[in-house]
Structures are given as structure tokens and as C-alpha cells.
Motif scaffolding. Structure first.
Motif, PDB file in Angstrom:
ATOM      1  N   LEU A 174      52.710  43.082  44.767  1.00 52.04           N
ATOM      2  CA  LEU A 174      52.292  43.373  43.339  1.00 52.04           C
ATOM      3  C   LEU A 174      51.453  44.347  42.858  1.00 52.04           C
ATOM      4  N   ASP A 175      51.619  44.846  41.661  1.00 52.71           N
ATOM      5  CA  ASP A 175      50.879  45.867  41.150  1.00 52.71           C
ATOM      6  C   ASP A 175      49.869  45.022  40.312  1.00 52.71           C
ATOM      7  N   ASP A 176      48.171  45.114  40.426  1.00 47.48           N
ATOM      8  CA  ASP A 176      47.461  44.240  39.965  1.00 47.48           C
ATOM      9  C   ASP A 176      47.585  44.248  38.428  1.00 47.48           C
ATOM     10  N   GLU A 177      47.694  45.546  37.716  1.00 49.82           N
ATOM     11  CA  GLU A 177      47.715  45.524  36.450  1.00 49.82           C
ATOM     12  C   GLU A 177      48.955  44.668  35.902  1.00 49.82           C
TER      13      GLU A 177
ATOM     14  N   LEU B 195      48.326  40.717  36.429  1.00 48.94           N
ATOM     15  CA  LEU B 195      47.452  40.325  35.575  1.00 48.94           C
ATOM     16  C   LEU B 195      47.853  40.250  34.095  1.00 48.94           C
TER      17      LEU B 195
ATOM     18  N   GLN C 185      43.116  45.908  45.925  1.00 48.24           N
ATOM     19  CA  GLN C 185      42.961  45.914  44.508  1.00 48.24           C
ATOM     20  C   GLN C 185      41.721  44.767  43.714  1.00 48.24           C
TER      21      GLN C 185
ATOM     22  N   ARG D 299      38.205  45.858  41.843  1.00 44.70           N
ATOM     23  CA  ARG D 299      37.716  45.194  40.631  1.00 44.70           C
ATOM     24  C   ARG D 299      36.361  44.407  40.876  1.00 44.70           C
TER      25      ARG D 299
END
Lengths: 214, 415
Positions: A107-110, A113, B213, B217
Motif C-alpha cells: 500500500l502507498d501510505d498517502e 490514509l 512509512q 510519520r
């Protein structure tokens, strides 16, 4: 909605479950993590606002099966599916059944989320709609059978005189029923009464309570 | 799991051809006997003569094969039968007196070599596969037999032509399908392997990415929780090890697998691999030289896996030569024994050779010089050969092109 939304995460892969929980906590979300569909069902509160991050491939009860189980029990929890494969057929099924999004691992975090935020918003909206509908139904239930009959005729666009003729009563009596029904429904105008009645029939809300006054 | 066994199906058309030829031969012998009949009994000429002539005439007219009676093998046509008329599209009247060449029955210039002088001297030809063409210019693949006969008046030549165009088309189609199957099998194996690899590696990689990731953060926040970040790093290390383990396990799985070791003759394997790629080589206009060492060259191995390796090398070689002038495209498949007693099999091409800057990397996974290559063929080949206790190397030839040489331990019986 004063309660803090909860992000439920279900993934049978412990490493992934832990990593996802961390990512969500790093963004300040309240997280509840489960390793299986059964554990989730045991610990899930449908009344709580929030969303569900659901792995498609779960042992025993799979992601799609859990989704239909929630729907069958009347819980419209917003769901973001995550999958290691990105099967087209499964994603179509999930989206048709109302999933907010379908993401492929890694998954790409951006992106992830953003999907979580949109799922929470959609959950909140759906919750508002449900409450509004419940309120309309409650008010509808307070009408007497005669008042209800009059409302149906009014909504159908008939004049008091016509309604009186159909019901075999005086026009003055119809006027009284109509006024009482509007008062019970909390409708300030004929138009609003029509809207409330329609929303009740269709089971959808055109705009939420309070939105019209804003 | 890897290869396709085609040697059995490949034999079928030949058997059918054998039957066909035998039948033709029997028929021809019959005609000859009939034709020879007049000389058989000088005593009962007249009646017997006419009877034999009538019988021959009837057989000639009604034969299901095209027949032609001519003066000499390439001389003017004296008579043709009904089937000949329908096969070539000429009326009997139009064909009479003309030679086959004048009617343009042979697509090239002149008479086919098979009908040449030497056969003429022997007085007969038998089961010659000859390309002919009909009046409309359609190419016919025919099987031709013929013999000189003496009808009493003048020396004649009778030619029997069996139309095998349909059979040839079916045979070509079968070859093509077999080649497609080989290709599909290869593609399926590679697809399966890469699919398995992708799936097994995806889980740890996904966890590593999300962990990293999350750590980023956490670090961006004012009061970074160092314990949390330490735990994340530990997990990243663990997941990374897990990914490595996946690759190690997959490799072991691929090597041990279901491989069935048995004594194999590398000469046979080489011939089979060529059989499998024959149509491919023809289509790519690649000349083939087979230099097999005399006597069986036996190794202990998995037939399908070794086939797969050889097929891969042959296909690579063809691919390498696609920009080479057609006349100099040559693939050499050779077997032998090296000084250390290892059995060798080598595939050489006349392509541009291996570029010096990549020669050390050609056996790496995912390394490829092809536009659509996956970078799987050579590393898998090397893994297979290593699993057989052997070695494989790729070198450039002194006179251009590249050679891939496989060395395997010789097998000397079950002692």
C-alpha cells in the motif's frame, strides 16, 4: 458525532496487521486490530463511528463473506478492502456491495490514509442519514390512521375538497387532519411534508436534518 | 512439468505415408504385370493380348490416382486418365502431345531432379515427393511413382501421381501446433514461477513498506516515540529475512521438485530438442548442424528438465541470429566428452555474440538483453544443470557468435 471514529483492521498476516495499526496510530487514529473475521465480529460495535480495513483473503470467513454478513445484520459499516493480488472480479463484487475502496498491497501510505479518511466520512454520512430516517419514521408512527390517509392524498397532489370527497367527510375535517399531521411531522410547509413522506417511502434522505436551516 | 513429448506423435504421419507408399507400390507392380502381359505367353497372343489391353485400359481410366502415359519420362503425353484431368485442370485433348514441362506441371525451371537421368536409366521412380502445379498455378504436393513399360508398339513411361497436398498441409499444421504448445508450456512455466514468486514476496514486502512509512510519520511528529521506531526497525529486519527465506525455499522447491533422474543419452536429447524446434528453425531460416559424438553419451538426469534447458538455448540462439544475414544463420548442436570425462552438449550460433560488459551477468535472474525477455531462461537453466551436478557456461566463439556449453557427469551404469 461527538464519539471518536475507530478504524477496525482485519488481516490474518500478523506483520501486516501490526504495520497497518502503526501507520494509522502515527496519523492519530484510534485503532482496533483483529487477526480474523470471527474475532472482529466478537469485538465490533456497529454503533461506533469509523470504518473497517478488511483483508480480502482471510482463512475461514473471507473478506467478501464478512462484508455480506455485516450487510445482512443491518450494519452498513464503510469498508476499505486490501488485497495482495488485486483480483478484478473480487474487487468488482466488493465495490458493488458498497465498499469504499479496494487497494492492492503493497500500500502507498498517502493513498491508504486518503481511503481511510474517505471511508470514515462516508460512514459518518451514512450514520447521519440513518438517524434522520429513524427520526422521520418515529414521527410518521405518531400519525393516526386518518391523518396518515390524508397525508398520502396530500402528497399525491389532491386538494382538500377532493380528499374530502374521496374519504366521504367534510372539507373542514380534512383541513384539521392535515394541520395536525404537519405539526406532528414537524413540517413547516407543504413542500417539506412531501419531502419527508417521500424520504420515508424511498428509505433515503435528500438532505440531512439541520442542513436546510444552514 | 516442463516439456512436451512429441516424438511419438511425430512418427504418425510417417507411418501413414509408409502405408500409402506400400499401397502405391503394390498397385504399380500390378500395372507393370498387366503391361508386361503381352510378352508373357507367346502361344496365346491375340485373344489374351486384347483382354490384357482392355483390363489395363479400364484400370487406367478408373484409377483413383492421376495417371499419365508418356513417351519417355519427360516426353510428349500419350494419354491421361480422368483423375489426372481433374487434378491438373487440363482436358485430355489439350494435354495430348505436350510434355509435362510444356504444360508447366513443374513449378520451377526444368524437370525436378528426382525425375532426372539416373532414375530414367533405372527405368522406374518410386514415391518421389515432388511439387507440381495445376493449370491455375496452384501448387500441388504429390507423391510420384512411375515406370517404363513396353506396350508392344513403342517404349512408354507411365507416371502415377498421388495428390498429397492435404496431408502435407495437415502435417505442417501439426508441426506448427506443436511449436505453439512448446512455447505455451514455456510461457506457462515461467508465468507460474513468477506468479508464485510475486505472491510469496509480496507479503513481507508490503509489511516492510507500511512499517517504514509508519516510522517516517512517527519521526515527523514532535515527540517521536523512539521505542516504537525501534520496534518497527526490528520488524523490518525480520520481514526482510523472511523475504530472503522465501526465495531460498522457492529455489530449493524448484530444484528438488518432482525431478525424476534416469539414465539418458544426450545424443537422443539433442535430437529430440531439434525435432521440437524444427519448424521454428525452418521459419527463421536457420541452418542446423548436428555434430553428435559416436555412441551413446549417457548421463543421469531429468529428461524434461534437460530438454527444457536445451530448448531454451536453441530458442535463445535463434533470437540472437535474427539480425544475421539469412545465409549465415547457423546453429550447431554438438555432443562430446571433455578431458575430465564430463559429457558435454553445446549450442553454438552465428549471431553477434555476448557483449563483453554483460557476459558476467547473463545467468542472473531478471537480467535480459531481449525487449520482451523475462530474465528467467538462463538462470533457471543454470539451476537445473547445477541440480544435475554439472555446469553451464556461455562463451564467445573465435569466429563470431556464441556457444553455450553444458558439462554433466557421465553415467556408467547402476554400480
Amino acid at each position: 458525532m461527538s464519539a471518536v471514529p475507530i478504524v477496525y483492521v482485519v488481516d490474518d498476516e500478523p506483520a501486516m496487521l501490526k504495520a497497518l495499526s502503526r501507520l494509522l496510530r502515527a496519523e492519530g487514529f484510534a485503532v482496533r486490530a483483529f487477526g480474523s473475521a470471527d474475532e472482529f465480529l466478537a469485538g465490533h460495535d456497529c454503533e461506533a463511528p469509523g470504518c473497517l480495513i478488511l483483508d480480502l483473503r482471510l482463512p475461514q470467513l473471507g473478506g467478501l463473506a464478512l462484508q455480506s454478513e455485516l450487510l445482512a445484520s443491518g450494519c452498513g459499516r464503510a469498508i476499505v478492502f486490501i488485497s495482495g493480488h488485486g483480483e478484478v472480479a473480487d474487487s468488482v463484487r466488493a465495490m458493488k456491495a458498497g465498499a469504499v475502496d479496494f487497494l492492492t498491497k503493497p500500500l502507498d501510505d498517502e493513498v491508504f490514509l486518503a481511503a481511510v479518511r474517505s471511508a470514515i466520512a462516508s460512514d459518518e454520512h451514512a450514520r447521519g442519514v440513518r438517524l434522520e430516517l429513524q427520526s422521520i419514521r418515529r414521527r410518521m408512527a405518531t400519525l393516526t390512521p386518518r391523518e396518515y390517509q390524508v397525508v398520502r392524498h396530500v402528497v399525491a397532489g389532491r386538494l382538500n375538497k377532493q380528499i374530502a370527497a374521496v374519504l366521504g367527510t367534510a372539507e373542514k375535517t380534512v383541513k384539521v387532519h392535515r394541520a395536525r399531521a404537519m405539526e406532528k411531522m414537524g413540517a413547516a410547509s407543504l413542500a417539506e411534508l412531501v419531502r419527508l413522506s417521500l424520504e420515508n417511502d424511498v428509505g433515503m434522505v435528500a438532505w440531512k436534518a439541520g442542513a436546510d436551516s444552514a | 512439468m516442463l516439456g512436451v513429448n512429441v516424438s511419438i506423435t511425430g512418427r504418425r504421419p510417417c507411418e501413414a505415408a509408409g502405408h500409402r507408399k506400400a499401397a502405391l507400390r503394390r498397385r504399380e507392380a500390378r500395372y507393370r504385370r498387366m503391361a508386361d502381359a503381352p510378352q508373357a505367353g507367346p502361344g496365346q497372343a491375340g485373344e489374351a493380348d486384347r483382354e490384357a489391353e482392355q483390363r489395363f485400359s479400364r484400370v487406367f481410366r478408373l484409377s483413383p490416382d492421376a495417371m499419365c502415359l508418356s513417351r519417355g519420362i519427360a516426353g510428349p503425353i500419350l494419354d491421361v486418365n480422368d483423375r489426372w484431368e481433374t487434378l491438373f485442370g487440363y482436358e485430355r485433348a489439350a494435354a495430348m502431345g505436350k510434355t509435362a514441362q510444356e504444360l508447366k506441371l513443374y513449378p520451377g525451371d526444368g524437370v525436378p531432379a528426382a525425375l532426372g537421368r539416373r532414375n530414367l536409366e533405372r527405368g522406374c521412380i518410386r514415391d518421389c515427393e515432388i511439387a507440381m502445379q495445376d493449370k491455375a498455378g496452384r501448387i500441388l504436393h504429390t507423391v510420384v511413382s512411375g515406370a517404363a513399360i513396353d506396350t508392344g508398339q513403342e517404349p512408354c513411361f507411365i507416371t502415377i501421381i498421388r495428390d498429397a497436398t492435404e496431408q502435407k498441409r495437415a502435417r505442417d499444421e501439426a508441426l506448427q501446433q506443436r511449436e505453439q504448445l512448446t512455447h505455451l508450456t514455456r510461457a506457462a512455466v515461467l508465468g507460474e514461477l513468477s506468479g508464485a514468486l510475486a505472491h510469496e514476496l509480496n507479503q513481507p514486502l508490503a509489511a516492510i513498506l507500511t512499517n517504514a512509512q509508519a516510522a517516517r510519520r512517527f519521526l515527523a511528529s514532535d515527540a517521536a516515540d523512539l521505542d516504537e521506531i525501534r520496534a518497527i526497525l526490528d520488524d523490518i529486519v525480520n520481514e526482510n529475512k523472511r523475504a530472503g527465506e522465501v526465495i531460498r525455499r522457492l529455489r530449493a522447491l524448484f530444484m528438488k521438485g518432482e525431478s525424476k533422474l534416469q539414465p539418458l543419452d544426450l545424443n537422443e536429447i539433442a535430437r529430440e530438442a531439434l525435432e521440437l524446434t524444427r519448424s521454428n528453425l525452418i521459419a527463421r531460416k536457420v541452418a542446423v548442424a548436428l555434430q553428435l559424438s559416436p555412441g551413446p553419451r549417457t548421463v543421469r538426469g531429468d529428461r524434461v528438465q534437460l530438454q527444457q534447458v536445451l530448448l531454451n538455448l536453441i530458442v535463445n540462439a535463434c533470437e540472437e541470429m535474427k539480425d544475421t544475414a539469412a545465409a549465415s544463420r547457423r546453429l550447431t548442436l554438438s555432443t562430446g566428452v571433455d578431458p575430465a570425462g564430463m559429457v558435454q552438449i553445446a549450442v553454438s550460433d552465428t549471431g553477434p555474440g555476448i557483449a563483453p560488459d554483460v557476459i558476467g551477468r547473463i545467468f542472473e535472474f531478471f537480467f535480459t538483453t531481449k525487449t520482451h525477455g523475462l530474465g528467467f531462461g538462463l538462470p533457471i537453466s543454470r539451476a537445473i544443470i547445477a541440480g544435475h551436478g554439472g555446469s553451464i557456461e556461455g562463451i564467445n566463439n573465435a569466429d563470431g557468435g556464441a556457444t553455450f556449453r553444458i558439462a554433466l557427469p557421465a553415467y556408467h551404469g547402476a554400480s
